[in-house]
Design a protein around this motif. Structure first.
Motif, short mmCIF file in Angstrom:
data_model
loop_
_atom_site.label_atom_id
_atom_site.label_comp_id
_atom_site.label_asym_id
_atom_site.label_seq_id
_atom_site.Cartn_x
_atom_site.Cartn_y
_atom_site.Cartn_z
N SER B 129 -46.35 12.97 62.61
CA SER B 129 -45.30 12.23 61.93
C SER B 129 -45.02 12.74 60.53
CB SER B 129 -45.69 10.75 61.82
OG SER B 129 -46.08 10.27 63.05
N LEU B 130 -46.06 12.97 59.78
CA LEU B 130 -45.83 13.29 58.37
C LEU B 130 -44.97 14.54 58.20
CD1 LEU B 130 -49.24 12.35 56.74
CD2 LEU B 130 -47.17 11.01 56.98
N PRO B 131 -45.28 15.63 58.90
CA PRO B 131 -44.38 16.79 58.77
C PRO B 131 -42.98 16.47 59.25
CG PRO B 131 -46.43 17.44 59.80
CD PRO B 131 -46.43 15.96 59.76
N ALA B 132 -42.90 15.57 60.23
CA ALA B 132 -41.56 15.23 60.75
C ALA B 132 -40.74 14.54 59.67
CB ALA B 132 -41.69 14.34 61.98
N SER B 150 -34.78 10.28 55.72
CA SER B 150 -36.22 10.55 55.71
C SER B 150 -36.97 9.35 55.16
CB SER B 150 -36.51 11.82 54.91
OG SER B 150 -36.06 11.65 53.60
N VAL B 151 -36.40 8.69 54.16
CA VAL B 151 -37.09 7.52 53.62
C VAL B 151 -37.14 6.41 54.67
CG1 VAL B 151 -36.91 5.69 51.92
CG2 VAL B 151 -36.60 8.06 51.24
N GLY B 157 -41.88 4.55 60.13
CA GLY B 157 -43.01 5.22 60.76
C GLY B 157 -44.32 4.76 60.17
N ALA B 158 -44.33 4.55 58.85
CA ALA B 158 -45.58 4.12 58.23
C ALA B 158 -45.94 2.73 58.72
CB ALA B 158 -45.42 4.16 56.72
N LEU B 159 -44.93 1.89 58.86
CA LEU B 159 -45.21 0.56 59.41
C LEU B 159 -45.82 0.70 60.79
CD1 LEU B 159 -45.08 -2.48 59.48
CD2 LEU B 159 -42.72 -2.30 60.25
N LEU B 200 -44.02 2.87 71.19
CA LEU B 200 -42.62 2.59 71.51
C LEU B 200 -41.73 2.94 70.32
CD1 LEU B 200 -42.98 -0.77 73.40
CD2 LEU B 200 -42.19 1.39 74.34
N PHE B 201 -42.27 2.73 69.13
CA PHE B 201 -41.51 3.12 67.95
C PHE B 201 -41.23 4.61 67.95
CE2 PHE B 201 -41.85 5.27 63.94
CZ PHE B 201 -40.80 4.71 63.23
N LYS B 202 -42.27 5.38 68.20
CA LYS B 202 -42.09 6.84 68.18
C LYS B 202 -41.10 7.28 69.26
CE LYS B 202 -44.39 8.88 65.05
NZ LYS B 202 -43.34 9.03 64.07
N LEU B 203 -41.16 6.59 70.36
CA LEU B 203 -40.29 6.95 71.47
C LEU B 203 -38.86 6.50 71.21
CD1 LEU B 203 -40.67 8.32 74.13
CD2 LEU B 203 -41.27 6.18 75.16
N GLY B 204 -38.73 5.50 70.37
CA GLY B 204 -37.38 5.01 70.05
C GLY B 204 -36.88 4.00 71.05
N ALA B 205 -37.80 3.15 71.54
CA ALA B 205 -37.35 2.12 72.47
C ALA B 205 -36.85 0.93 71.66
CB ALA B 205 -38.51 1.70 73.37
#
Lengths: 165, 457, 97, 486, 616
Positions: B129-132, B150-151, B157-159, B200-205
């Motif tokens: 995530s961080l590099p992303a 990005s913010v 993402g941090a949440l 699910l967050f990462k996947l964007g559901a």
């Protein structure tokens, strides 16, 4: 005795957290966080791991200090044309608040359901073995975390560099 | 120490080691003045290819408390690495940082795929995530407002990371170990739900997806393609891992519905979009929904690794389709939906390839998109999930509205502007490859089948 | 009742409140730190309960990762500032439907 | 390869067309279409009924998960394969002077290829793949080369039919899965799925989803509203293919899948399905009566005519099934001819409205003659092909559910009431102030040859349908036993 | 059994003539199109007479010649049935039709659509002949519809006349209503007996009965009523006068309107099998006869008078049929063919002589001088129509009156009224056309018809006068190979009461006509002027046409509503609405504002739901 101290430290941490939540100023909030994190370090110490407590104080408190410094340096001196930034996020609070409350209640419920767990803390003897674990079986994770820190630093540096160009 | 060394000598992590070495070399190349971005990109491509090649030799099985590689993990590494190739090949930055960050993402995904412990998962996730976040800031699209995406990406993402962390803590509290093994009790279930929401967050559901359109819209097209393929397959993998921790948990039970509704939601929203990249972001949400539905169906049938082939196939096809679509945006320079008017008459070849990709995205036979969707639906039907399947089918109908709408605009309308000369080089070739992949995967999956069978075992 | 869990959870949710309710990005970042700390408290306590050095090692690494995350967040906020935009979350609405 | 060639050759031809110049591609596509037609005719020689029936099967290796590339040719498929090959050539010839780009010719070849696939495939999934693939070239044909409302019509066509197909897809998956649960075998083979008879609510839902999938294509009321738009906006050749072949896919699906797989439900729900078919006939006719645009009128008449096919096919009597199948072919010829002639009118005047013409009988006697001929075939005049199919269908239905046959027969009155006023208005009637009749010239030699062939077929089938019925007989004999025994 | 050459010729000659005319003659010499056709007429007439002669000697045939359509055990074939009934009617149709062909060759000489006319005309002829010799219902239906098609083409032959177009459409659609009934009847028969051959169907019917036979009978009668212009469905026939006169002649005398009566005669075993149906037929026939007779008295167009007269006579035929006297009905059909043909030809001669396509009584009057031959022919036809001894009409009308007498006083009254009305309107027409002229009439310049038209008329006039001599022969011919019971085929025996009644009725009619037309020359115009209401009543066929128009407009209104409102606006509108609806649905569920806090809260909400689900 230790339990009482733990609760005391916990209460302190929660107090500082609450304080932070309701601080308008950035510096004050950061200071509150510092307090909360120090209390957390104490908590960790009391939970039986002085090492982790120490690390918490060093890394997080250090981190927060950095934050404060950086914020001082970088935050716009004057508020933008729009006036002082609002303290609270605008928008409909009740709906998200309800979500947060549900989440909290659910977590509490989970805790309550699993409440039979022992409350005994561990001895400091564990600390001694942490190093062995970190550089033994967990070496890979350590390496990865190190790489991560490296990349993060890189980001910071390269970002400045790039913007300088 | 010997233990640690044994670890590196085990062949399980060779691909990841390759990537890490590539990453370090990239960073090192940045130190010397004369080395250009091209070199770092070449390095990246080479390390990705070598990592792919090494996958052939990696063993299977556990390798210590943190690492374990099974067929699934090995297979998914193909997705991560192949999905990253286009962005490397189409990048035109002049320094080493983006390449390093991209390799970092791939490395994180690779570690995720080979992890046996939640700790490793967490580190992999963060490394992913961080590099992303940084890449989104670093490689913006032409019209993006600076840094906003990005913010937003970072805070969302941090949440999610924190939720994952809490879930991990619950899991640990419940089972006494961070190993990827089912955790007993209600705490375990709660932890699983928390970690599941992070996946699910990462996947964007939906409703974890709101960052996604913003991020995809304001990233360079190639980066958006990368995010929607490599990063998304990593999230898919994570979700599968979590689901297999509790095939009968509430999380697994909720997945089909989350997936179906996400698919519908993404399609409905994509229908409204005017900016192409945002449109494809929502399309990606919709496809994520189908993937989640697939995971749900997979979990409902007991999480048999060998039965994950449909999901892998979906990932593979989506890799071609999404990368292809974003590459087309990059190649054609179209940013608004209306710009596509008459494109088909102006630039025959890219338009035709894009049309193939669109048909595949819409799931029209005989393209790969159809077969992928079919296999997922089939799994869901096998699991008895008729209603979610019906909703997802409805979503593909809605999806047809904008995919076909683009084809319609390209071919049925008169051109309103003169499109710039298309560039030559890697991008058109990649577009060809992606379109060919999207088309042929629908026809030739049995070529893959024997290979996949070997891979999954 | 497990005190560490209670305290950790309280810290986590206060951090969450900070993240979700406050308007300034930097304060939100602080909230994130608090959330991480809350989780860490739980993990540490439980590692002690289980007598598991591996758990503690994990906490150490998590601390490192959290720090890296904070650095990245900070870096992004800084860039935002450098781009001349306020550190207010409310101002980030250029990307919308 | 014997059968694969039937779709592969036009597909390859289409690809090659894309890379040639307009004039070359036109000739080339016509050559390919002619070759395919010739090949079809050649195929019919060794497999003629006299030499022991049809039954050319071609099976590939298992693809994945029980899906197997299987093609087969029997009388039923052959009649439609032949129709496809024939009408493709007719369509190409009908648009000879339109000055179209290579894409146009390629689209027709792609269309032919996918239609061939639909009629040949015996594997449910392969069938579905071709079924959907049909949409793509048709979408382009309507959208790129259609008239004013083409954008909208093309989208509507695609979305609407895709909507039905999605139902069918889910139904297929459910069917195959249920079959696996019952027998432990994964199979998509139509032959092996035959007689599956899924029961209960699930079975009914599967059945309904198949009905929707096929029904949209037929189009069965109330899923018909895409059709007038698509037919109206498509170029003439597109309308020929659309009405001539595409609509047949739905009824073909009934014959090939619905009836063999769900015989029990088909019989139990016959009143509903037959009722819909009757509504098709009556409702389509009533709608057609009201149309002021020739193409829309013919489109609605297709809705009505396909109702007869459905009635026949569902009756499950030899005469009904044979009549319904034959009517598929007949309608292709008749409506194809009608659309072609409207296309000729449109080519000359760019108008299609009933009020735009008049007094053509003196200006274009041949056109008047042939159009009248085709109209008579269309309204089911005995001696023309339409009567044979409709009569046999109704005779079959009369044995199964007489009330439906009566309702269907009522369509006979209505067909005269919508076709003839239109015919009179265009060809006999006085030309109004906005009339463009003066631009209409009579058919030239190429057009006459095309129409002669079609009209000749109409009469031939009308008076001597036995060669066609004999060809269909084995397929009919294979379908009827699934049905209810009289 | 070998099929006689004559049977083949019945089909082959017209088919060959049509093909030859269309492909060989018309493209090169359009004016010669009629030559092969006339040749074919001659051949067909010869063949028909030959067959009649054969049948007279006791020969008959019923043979299947070829398969039409088949599936499984189900099949429908082409076949030929030649028995007394078909041979008798066939001979009349062939000969009368042939003469009308000759007449048409003269009449249509100068029309630009001459080839088109002749081809359709001959197809009409072929259809009728094919129908007469069919041996099964489906083949019968084939030619039955073919007759309908040709009537459509020919009534609307002058396509530039709006009235002609409307009439042809009306004729076809009304006929289609009958076709619908016929088709349903066939379907029921097929379902019940699995066969459509007359012989077989009647055999099975007699043997096993059938549940729906009453319905079948009623349907067949409906079909016959539409084709043979019985009461509720008659109205197309008067309007069909818009076609060229030879068409009217052919349609009324030989080919079309007799088809319905022929169908009932053919299906008589079935009709009589249904209790009550014959009475219904008789009642409808009687009503039609009187109704149309009354209307014929009020018409002013020459051809319309004849048209209503045809309707009236068809009613008489139906009356005879319904009273169980098939033989009488068929005899009247044949005799009517002769005299109605000559009457039409004469009406055509008048119109032709006046240089118009149709003639009104106000344009005629006193034509006796300029058209003596036509006048003579017309008078012969009129005498025959009125049923004066010893003309052809007498013999058949005598039979009808006898049948009515036997059936009861009510029937007798109807029959006599119809006969008297017939005598009245035909005498009125004769007087108005050829005598006078009355002060109200303004005849234009008129000339006698050319030979090609006069000669056929003369031949037919001769037949109308003398065909009565054949009635005995026809009577015995009908009994050969018939399907109907012998007694129903019996003709009338001469009896004085019947002769007296018939002649008296004709006399009354004639007297009344003389009184109202010749004695008071302006009466016909006076009552119209004085009683516009009555005039309107006659013009609207006592209001029936208004009902029909209302029904038609209701149908169109329904179509407008279904096609326009229901289908297009409501249903299709709903479907089209789904597109904007899903767009706005997307708008409703989208998160507007793009605010980070909302994103975070939504993530939390999702997590909260998942957590709650995990715990519950």
């Amino acid at each position: 005795m230790r339990e009482a101290a733990f609760y005391l430290a916990g209460a302190g941490a929660v107090f500082f957290s609450l304080l932070m939540l309701f601080q308008r100023g950035l510096y004050a909030a950061a200071a509150c966080l510092l307090g909360a994190l120090l209390q957390t370090g104490a908590l960790l110490y009391l939970a039986g791991s002085p090492l982790v407590g120490f690390l918490q104080v060093v890394i997080c408190s250090g981190g927060v200090m950095t934050l404060v410094v950086v914020a001082v340096v970088s935050a716009p001196r004057k508020a933008g044309a729009g006036g002082d930034p609002a303290m609270w996020a605008a928008g409909s609070v009740p709906r998200p608040l309800a979500a947060g409350v549900v989440l909290f209640l659910a977590a509490e419920a989970a805790l309550a359901a699993a409440g039979a767990m022992s409350s005994a803390g561990a001895s400091g003897a564990l600390d001694a073995r942490v190093g062995a674990v970190l550089f033994g079986p967990y070496a890979l994770a350590t390496e990865a975390a190190a790489l991560l820190l490296f990349l993060a630093a890189l980001a910071l540096v390269s970002g400045r560099e790039r913007e300088a160009r | 120490m010997r233990e640690a060394l044994a670890f590196f000598s085990a062949p399980l992590l060779w691909p990841q080691l390759t990537l890490a070495s590539g990453l370090l070399c990239c960073l090192a190349s940045g130190m010397s003045r004369g080395v250009t971005g091209a070199a770092s990109r070449t390095l990246g491509v080479v390390s990705l290819l070598v990592a792919l090649w090494m996958l052939l030799f990696t063993g299977r099985g556990p390798g210590g408390p943190l690492v374990s590689l099974d067929g699934l993990g090995a297979a998914w590494q193909i997705l991560f690495n192949v999905g990253a190739l286009p962005v490397f090949l189409s990048l035109d930055e002049d320094d080493e940082v983006p390449a390093s960050l991209l390799l970092g993402v791939c490395l994180g995904a690779g570690l995720l795929a080979a992890s046996a412990s939640l700790l490793m998962v967490f580190i992999g996730l963060e490394l992913l995530s961080l590099p992303a976040y940084l890449l989104v800031a670093r490689l913006p699209s032409a019209s993006a407002p600076p840094h906003e995406a990005s913010v937003k990406y970072f805070f969302s993402g941090a949440l999610a990371s924190c939720l994952f962390l809490l879930g991990m803590a619950f899991h640990y509290a419940s089972s006494g170990s961070l190993a990827l093994a089912p955790a007993p009790g209600i705490m375990g279930a709660a932890g699983l739900a928390l970690m599941g929401s992070a996946a699910l967050f990462k996947l964007g559901a939906a409703p974890f997806h709101f960052w996604l359109p913003d991020v995809y819209e304001s990233s360079a097209p190639a980066l958006a393609g990368f995010l929607s393929t490599s990063v998304k397959s990593a999230a898919l993998f994570l979700l599968m891992r979590l689901a297999s921790l509790g095939p009968d948990s509430a999380l697994s039970a909720a997945l089909p519905w989350i997936g179906a509704l996400t698919a519908l939601y993404g399609s409905l929203l994509a229908l409204r979009q005017v900016r192409l990249q945002r449109l494809f972001a929502y399309s990606s949400v919709s496809h994520a929904g189908i993937m989640v539905l697939g995971v749900g169906a997979w979990a409902a049938q007991g999480c048999d690794p060998a039965a994950a082939a449909p999901l892998f196939f979906y990932g593979l096809v989506y890799l071609c389709m999404s990368n292809g679509a974003f590459l087309f945006i990059r190649l054609s320079g179209l940013s608004q939906r209306g710009d596509a008017a008459g494109y088909g008459t102006m630039r025959a070849a890219p338009a035709a390839l894009f049309a193939v990709l669109l048909l595949s995205l819409a799931g029209i036979p005989p393209t790969g998109g159809f077969l992928a969707k079919l296999l997922i639906f089939w799994e869901a039907v096998k699991a008895g999930l008729y209603l979610p399947v019906a909703v997802a089918a409805l979503a593909s109908l809605v999806g047809l509205g904008y995919y076909l709408g683009l084809i319609r605009d390209m071919y049925f309308d008169e051109p309103k502007w003169r499109s710039p000369e298309t560039e030559t080089g890697a991008v058109p070739v990649l577009l060809w490859v992606c379109a060919a992949g999207a088309a042929l995967l629908g026809v030739l999956p049995w070529v893959l089948k024997s290979y996949l069978e070997r891979l999954f075992l | 009742m497990n005190p560490a869990l209670q305290v950790g959870l309280a810290l986590f949710f206060l951090g969450l409140a900070c993240l979700a309710l406050r308007g300034r990005l930097l304060v939100m970042l602080l909230g994130l730190e608090l959330m991480a700390a809350g989780s860490v408290v739980i993990l540490t306590w439980q590692a002690g309960v289980f007598g598991d050095p591996a758990g503690l090692a994990a906490v150490v690494l998590i601390l490192a990762v959290a720090a890296a995350e904070a650095v990245v967040g900070l870096c992004l906020i800084l860039r935002l500032h450098h781009a001349g935009r306020s550190g207010d979350a409310e101002s980030l609405t250029a990307l919308r439907e | 390869m014997t059968l694969t060639a039937l779709w592969l050759v036009p597909a390859m031809g289409g690809v090659l067309c894309l890379f040639t110049k307009a004039e070359t591609s036109k000739r080339f596509s016509a050559a390919v279409a002619a070759a395919v037609l010739g090949y079809c005719l050649w195929l019919s020689v060794p497999y003629a009924p006299a030499s022991g029936g049809w039954g050319l099967v071609e099976t590939g290796p298992e693809w994945i998960f029980g899906i197997r590339y299987t093609l087969a040719l029997d009388g039923l498929a052959f009649s439609l394969v032949w129709l496809t090959a024939f009408l493709t050539l007719v369509s190409l010839a009908a648009s000879w002077k339109g000055g179209f780009s290579p894409g146009y010719w390629a689209c027709f070849l792609f269309l032919e290829a996918s239609l061939m696939g639909v009629f040949l495939s015996r594997d449910l999934l392969v069938f579905y793949v071709f079924w959907e693939a049909v949409l793509i070239p048709m979408f382009f044909i309507i959208g790129v080369w259609g008239s004013d409302g083409r954008r909208h019509a093309a989208m509507k066509f695609f979305l609407f039919t895709f909507f039905g197909s999605l139902f069918m897809l889910v139904g297929m998956l459910a069917l195959v899965t249920a079959r696996h649960a019952a027998t432990g075998v994964w199979t998509w083979d139509m032959g092996e799925l035959a007689g599956a008879n899924p029961a209960g609510l699930a079975g009914t839902l599967m059945f309904v989803s198949f009905v929707i999938g096929f029904g949209v294509k037929i189009p069965l009321f109330p899923m018909h509203t895409w059709l007038p738009d698509a037919h109206t906006e498509a170029p003439a050749a597109g309308s020929i293919m659309l009405a001539g072949v595409l609509l047949k896919m739905g009824v073909y699906g009934f014959l090939r899948v619905l009836i063999p797989v769900f015989p029990k439900l088909c019989w139990e729900l016959l009143p509903w399905l037959g009722g819909l078919a009757c509504v098709n006939i009556l409702y389509g006719s009533l709608c057609a009566m009201q149309q002021r645009d020739l193409k829309r009128l013919i489109a609605y008449s297709s809705v009505a005519h396909l109702g007869f096919c459905v009635l026949g096919v569902l009756s499950w009597t030899p005469e009904g099934v044979a009549g319904g199948s034959l009517q598929l072919f007949n309608h292709g010829i008749t409506t194809g001819a009608l659309f072609m002639m409207v296309g000729f009118l449109y080519e000359r005047t760019h108008r299609r409205g009933l009020a735009d013409f008049g007094e053509l009988v003196g200006r274009a006697p041949w056109l008047t003659f042939f159009f009248g001929w085709a109209v008579m075939a269309s309204i089911g005049l005995p001696g023309m092909n339409g009567f044979v199919g409709e009569f046999m269908s109704l005779a079959g239905m009369a044995r199964a559910l007489p009330v439906m046959a009566v309702a269907g027969a009522a369509g006979i009155v209505l067909s005269a009431a919508y076709c003839l006023p239109a015919y009179q208005a265009v060809f006999w009637g006085a030309s109004g102030p906005g009339s463009v009749s003066s631009k209409v010239t009579d058919l030239d030699a190429r057009e006459q040859v095309l129409v002669w062939v079609l009209c000749g077929l109409m009469l031939y089938i009308g008076l001597c349908p036995t060669p066609f019925l004999d060809g269909l007989a084995p397929s009919v004999a294979a379908i009827v036993p699934y049905g209810f025994q009289q | 059994m070998p099929v006689p050459v004559s049977v083949h010729l019945l089909f082959l000659a017209p088919a060959a003539a049509l093909l030859a005319s269309f492909f060989l003659v018309r493209p090169f010499r359009p004016r010669w199109t009629h030559l092969p056709i006339l040749l074919s007429c001659a051949v067909v007439s010869g063949a028909a007479i030959d067959l009649a002669a054969k049948v007279y000697t006791g020969w008959s045939m019923d043979q299947t010649l070829g398969l039409w359509m088949a599936a499984g055990t189900w099949d429908v074939s082409f076949g030929v049935r030649i028995d007394g009934l078909s041979a008798a009617v066939l001979a009349m149709v062939a000969v009368v039709g042939a003469l009308i062909h000759v007449y048409a060759a003269g009449y249509m000489r100068s029309d630009p659509g001459f080839p088109r006319f002749f081809l359709s005309f001959h197809l009409f002829y072929l259809s009728m002949i094919g129908m007469l010799v069919s041996n099964n219902f489906v083949q019968f239906y084939l030619f039955w519809e073919g007759v309908g098609l040709c009537s459509f083409l020919l009534i609307g032959f002058w396509t530039h006349k709006p009235a002609a177009r409307a009439a042809s459409l009306q004729a076809f659609v009304v006929n289609r209503v009958g076709d619908f009934a016929f088709l349903v009847a066939i379907l029921i028969l097929l379902k019940t007996y699995g066969d459509t051959r007359f012989e077989r169907v009647f055999e099975l019917m007699a043997y096993q009965g059938g549940p729906l036979l009453a319905l079948v009978g009623l349907l067949l009668f409906t079909a016959a009523a539409s084709k043979s212009a019985q009461f509720p469905l008659y109205f197309w026939l008067p309007d069909a006068m818009e076609g060229p006169t030879p068409v009217s002649a052919l349609m009324h005398a030989a080919t079309m309107v007799t088809a319905g009566i022929f169908l009932l005669a053919r299906a008589w075993p079935l009709v009589v099998f249904v209790p009550g149906l014959p009475t219904v037929i008789a009642a409808v026939g009687g009503a039609t006869a009187v109704f149309a007779g009354l209307l014929a008295c009020g018409q002013t167009d020459l051809k319309r008078i004849l048209a209503y007269s045809t309707v009236s006579h068809l009613g008489l035929m139906a009356l005879a049929l319904g009273l169980g006297r098939v033989g009488v009905a068929v005899l009247h059909l044949i005799m009517h063919g002769f005299f109605k043909a000559v009457l039409f030809l004469c009406a055509g001669n008048i119109a032709h002589g006046l240089g118009k396509s149709a003639a009104d009584v106000s344009e005629t009057g006193g034509l006796a001088k300029s058209m003596p031959v036509t006048m003579a022919c017309f008078a012969a036809g009129a005498a025959s129509l009125a049923g004066l001894w010893p003309t052809a009409g007498f013999f058949s009308k005598d039979g009808i009156i006898e049948a009515a007498l036997e059936a009861g006083p009510g029937w007798l009254a109807v029959a006599l009224l119809a006969a008297a009305l017939g005598a009245f309107y035909i005498s009125r027409m004769l007087f108005l056309a050829f005598f006078g002229p009355s002060p109200e009439q303004h005849p234009g310049h008129c000339h006698e018809a050319p030979a090609s038209m006069a000669v056929p008329a003369a031949f037919l006039a001769l037949a109308a006068l003398s065909a009565g001599a054949l009635s005995h022969g026809i009577g015995s011919l009908l009994k050969v190979g018939g399907l109907a019971p012998e007694e129903s085929l019996a003709l009338a025996h001469f009896s004085w009461p019947v002769f007296g009644l018939g002649t008296a009725a004709a006399g009354v009619g004639f007297g009344a006509a003389w009184f109202l037309t010749l004695a008071r020359p302006s009466f016909d115009w006076d009552w119209r002027r004085r009683h516009p209401g009555l005039q309107a009543l006659v013009a609207s066929d006592f209001g029936w046409r208004k009902v029909v128009a209302l029904a038609a407009s209701a149908c169109w209104g329904l179509a407008e509503w279904v096609g326009g409102s229901l289908d297009r606006r409501r249903w299709d509108g709903f479907i089209e609405w789904t597109a904007p609806a899903s767009l706005s649905l997307g708008g409703c569920i989208s998160l507007k504002g793009g605010r980070l806090n909302d994103y975070l809260w939504w993530i939390l909400s999702g997590t909260a739901v998942l957590m709650a689900a995990a715990l519950l």
